[in-house]
Motif scaffolding. Sequence first.
Motif, PDB file in Angstrom:
ATOM      1  N   TYR A   1      27.438  27.652  44.390  1.00 45.73           N
ATOM      2  CA  TYR A   1      27.887  28.791  45.204  1.00 45.73           C
ATOM      3  C   TYR A   1      28.554  28.317  46.501  1.00 45.73           C
ATOM      4  N   ASN A   2      29.709  28.903  46.781  1.00 42.09           N
ATOM      5  CA  ASN A   2      30.496  28.530  47.961  1.00 42.09           C
ATOM      6  C   ASN A   2      30.841  29.798  48.741  1.00 42.09           C
ATOM      7  N   PRO A   3      30.204  30.026  49.904  1.00 45.27           N
ATOM      8  CA  PRO A   3      30.479  31.257  50.669  1.00 45.27           C
ATOM      9  C   PRO A   3      31.943  31.396  51.063  1.00 45.27           C
ATOM     10  N   ALA A   4      32.653  30.265  51.194  1.00 48.61           N
ATOM     11  CA  ALA A   4      34.080  30.339  51.549  1.00 48.61           C
ATOM     12  C   ALA A   4      34.887  30.994  50.432  1.00 48.61           C
ATOM     13  N   ALA A   5      34.433  30.812  49.181  1.00 55.66           N
ATOM     14  CA  ALA A   5      35.149  31.411  48.048  1.00 55.66           C
ATOM     15  C   ALA A   5      35.009  32.920  48.021  1.00 55.66           C
ATOM     16  N   VAL A   6      33.914  33.437  48.610  1.00 56.33           N
ATOM     17  CA  VAL A   6      33.671  34.882  48.601  1.00 56.33           C
ATOM     18  C   VAL A   6      34.788  35.620  49.335  1.00 56.33           C
TER      19      VAL A   6
ATOM     20  N   ASN B   1      37.901  35.293  49.296  1.00 58.09           N
ATOM     21  CA  ASN B   1      39.158  35.530  48.582  1.00 58.09           C
ATOM     22  C   ASN B   1      38.994  35.836  47.102  1.00 58.09           C
ATOM     23  N   VAL B   2      37.800  36.293  46.701  1.00 60.00           N
ATOM     24  CA  VAL B   2      37.644  36.645  45.286  1.00 60.00           C
ATOM     25  C   VAL B   2      38.579  37.804  44.941  1.00 60.00           C
ATOM     26  N   MET B   3      38.998  37.838  43.675  1.00 60.09           N
ATOM     27  CA  MET B   3      40.090  38.741  43.301  1.00 60.09           C
ATOM     28  C   MET B   3      39.744  40.223  43.454  1.00 60.09           C
ATOM     29  N   CYS B   4      38.455  40.556  43.398  1.00 61.58           N
ATOM     30  CA  CYS B   4      38.088  41.974  43.528  1.00 61.58           C
ATOM     31  C   CYS B   4      38.408  42.528  44.908  1.00 61.58           C
ATOM     32  N   THR B   5      38.650  41.655  45.888  1.00 56.87           N
ATOM     33  CA  THR B   5      38.940  42.140  47.241  1.00 56.87           C
ATOM     34  C   THR B   5      40.398  42.561  47.416  1.00 56.87           C
TER      35      THR B   5
ATOM     36  N   TYR C   1      38.551  49.736  37.895  1.00 54.32           N
ATOM     37  CA  TYR C   1      37.468  48.770  38.096  1.00 54.32           C
ATOM     38  C   TYR C   1      37.846  47.820  39.235  1.00 54.32           C
ATOM     39  N   ASP C   2      36.817  47.194  39.821  1.00 55.49           N
ATOM     40  CA  ASP C   2      37.063  46.244  40.903  1.00 55.49           C
ATOM     41  C   ASP C   2      37.768  44.995  40.399  1.00 55.49           C
ATOM     42  N   CYS C   3      37.501  44.621  39.156  1.00 57.44           N
ATOM     43  CA  CYS C   3      38.132  43.429  38.578  1.00 57.44           C
ATOM     44  C   CYS C   3      38.069  43.524  37.063  1.00 57.44           C
ATOM     45  N   ASP C   4      38.747  42.607  36.413  1.00 57.24           N
ATOM     46  CA  ASP C   4      38.802  42.544  34.958  1.00 57.24           C
ATOM     47  C   ASP C   4      37.414  42.329  34.355  1.00 57.24           C
ATOM     48  N   PHE C   5      36.580  41.545  35.032  1.00 65.89           N
ATOM     49  CA  PHE C   5      35.240  41.249  34.512  1.00 65.89           C
ATOM     50  C   PHE C   5      34.334  42.478  34.611  1.00 65.89           C
ATOM     51  N   ASN C   6      34.426  43.209  35.722  1.00 68.28           N
ATOM     52  CA  ASN C   6      33.663  44.455  35.830  1.00 68.28           C
ATOM     53  C   ASN C   6      34.104  45.457  34.769  1.00 68.28           C
ATOM     54  N   GLN C   7      35.398  45.428  34.442  1.00 67.95           N
ATOM     55  CA  GLN C   7      35.900  46.310  33.378  1.00 67.95           C
ATOM     56  C   GLN C   7      35.180  46.008  32.066  1.00 67.95           C
TER      57      GLN C   7
ATOM     58  N   GLY D   1      30.198  33.370  39.018  1.00 66.08           N
ATOM     59  CA  GLY D   1      31.275  32.619  38.368  1.00 66.08           C
ATOM     60  C   GLY D   1      32.540  32.538  39.198  1.00 66.08           C
ATOM     61  N   CYS D   2      32.778  33.571  40.000  1.00 69.63           N
ATOM     62  CA  CYS D   2      33.987  33.591  40.836  1.00 69.63           C
ATOM     63  C   CYS D   2      33.783  32.910  42.181  1.00 69.63           C
ATOM     64  N   THR D   3      32.543  32.531  42.493  1.00 72.97           N
ATOM     65  CA  THR D   3      32.253  31.961  43.813  1.00 72.97           C
ATOM     66  C   THR D   3      31.635  30.572  43.719  1.00 72.97           C
ATOM     67  N   ALA D   4      31.728  29.957  42.552  1.00 76.73           N
ATOM     68  CA  ALA D   4      31.203  28.603  42.361  1.00 76.73           C
ATOM     69  C   ALA D   4      32.278  27.574  42.678  1.00 76.73           C
ATOM     70  N   GLY D   5      31.904  26.540  43.412  1.00 83.59           N
ATOM     71  CA  GLY D   5      32.838  25.468  43.736  1.00 83.59           C
ATOM     72  C   GLY D   5      34.018  25.957  44.541  1.00 83.59           C
ATOM     73  N   ALA D   6      35.224  25.722  44.021  1.00 84.21           N
ATOM     74  CA  ALA D   6      36.433  26.177  44.717  1.00 84.21           C
ATOM     75  C   ALA D   6      36.717  27.640  44.448  1.00 84.21           C
ATOM     76  N   GLY D   7      35.809  28.305  43.716  1.00 92.59           N
ATOM     77  CA  GLY D   7      36.009  29.709  43.423  1.00 92.59           C
ATOM     78  C   GLY D   7      36.956  29.888  42.244  1.00 92.59           C
ATOM     79  N   SER D   8      36.997  31.100  41.739  1.00 94.15           N
ATOM     80  CA  SER D   8      37.806  31.340  40.538  1.00 94.15           C
ATOM     81  C   SER D   8      38.335  32.763  40.556  1.00 94.15           C
ATOM     82  N   SER D   9      39.585  32.898  40.162  1.00 96.65           N
ATOM     83  CA  SER D   9      40.187  34.222  39.989  1.00 96.65           C
ATOM     84  C   SER D   9      41.229  34.120  38.909  1.00 96.65           C
ATOM     85  N   CYS D  10      41.875  35.219  38.610  1.00 98.98           N
ATOM     86  CA  CYS D  10      42.942  35.173  37.604  1.00 98.98           C
ATOM     87  C   CYS D  10      44.108  34.295  38.058  1.00 98.98           C
ATOM     88  N   GLN D  11      44.170  34.008  39.356  1.00 97.18           N
ATOM     89  CA  GLN D  11      45.229  33.147  39.887  1.00 97.18           C
ATOM     90  C   GLN D  11      44.702  31.732  40.161  1.00 97.18           C
TER      91      GLN D  11
END
Length: 351
Positions: A274-279, A281-285, A297-303, A337-347
């Motif tokens: 978990y990386n608070p810095a990744a939070v 810029n997660v794609m749901c924002t 939906y907030d994001c594709d995964f929530n969908q 999953g979106c906030t682990a390490g360098a974070g993750s998004s569709c981009q």
Amino acid sequence: MATKSLKARNNDIANTSRQMEILSNGIFADGELPTFANKIKETNQFPLRPKKLEILQINLGYMCNQVCEHCHVDAGPDRKEIMTVETMQQCLEVIKKTEAHTLDLTGGAPEMNPNFRWFVEEASKAGIKDFIVRSNLTIIRANKKYYDLPQFFKKYNVHVVSSMPHWTRGKTDKQRGDGVFDKSIKALQELNAVGYGKEGSDLKLDLVYNPSGAFLPGDQMGLERDFKKALKEDFSIDFHNLFAITNLPISRFLDYLIASENYEDYMYALVDAYNPAAVENVMCTNTISVSWDGWLYDCDFNQMLNLKVASKVKHIADYNEELLQNRNIIINQHCYGCTAGAGSSCQGTVA
């Protein structure tokens, strides 16, 4: 490789309430691991709130010509959910008035929607800055009616973002099915032939990598270098960027984690990384996700977990950006999953 979706196999993981039950109980219910809500409270980031809307992501349907091992959409040839022209019209009205600069069309294989080309033509008139179509590549070689997709994409200056699990045949076919690698290579070569992916070209071609097993992706820049070197040397293929995406513990990947007895270890790995810095810029924002039937939906995964936005406005027909901006983003343990390490998004990575 499975040849049918979880839904067609009547697998209990196809039920979103069952997925939520798994994610909400066990090691999270007994306090062995902190819930995602408690984790972001530690860094004063709860509740998660949207920023300025930048990306409108529209799912044109769950039908696909592939049945990939880790697909979070549970897409496949047996999925019949397809966006109608009526819902597309409602999306077009929103596209015309939103200040979002990116339109992101996804699926399944979005190209399999019978009105895909019409929708691209109409949406292209709206003046969107970055017009993305997420292609699985093999659709270009799946049937003669798709053979001209590279030229069609070029005509509308579509930014093609393509799935490519690995630069080797074995790892790609293991995750996506026999023959997928060779068809993907052929499709990439055809995209290159019309100008996509070339240095200095405005025809953007990006690849998406996600791990083939229960582990987190490596460094995105390092992976990009390896992909570029291998694809250039072996197949004379060029592309612009590689996006490394973490597999989220939902749908088919959740089924895989449970079947391989890796679920708890994987969740530990996500929480440990978990990386608070990744939070930030997660794609749901900065994204709104629209399902094939128009729900928001907030994001594709929530969908895929059927977690609709926490707003009075829940459908594209009633779209109101001001009201949508004034909401809390719905979260659960898959958000690790979106906030682990360098974070993750569709981009790709976000931190």
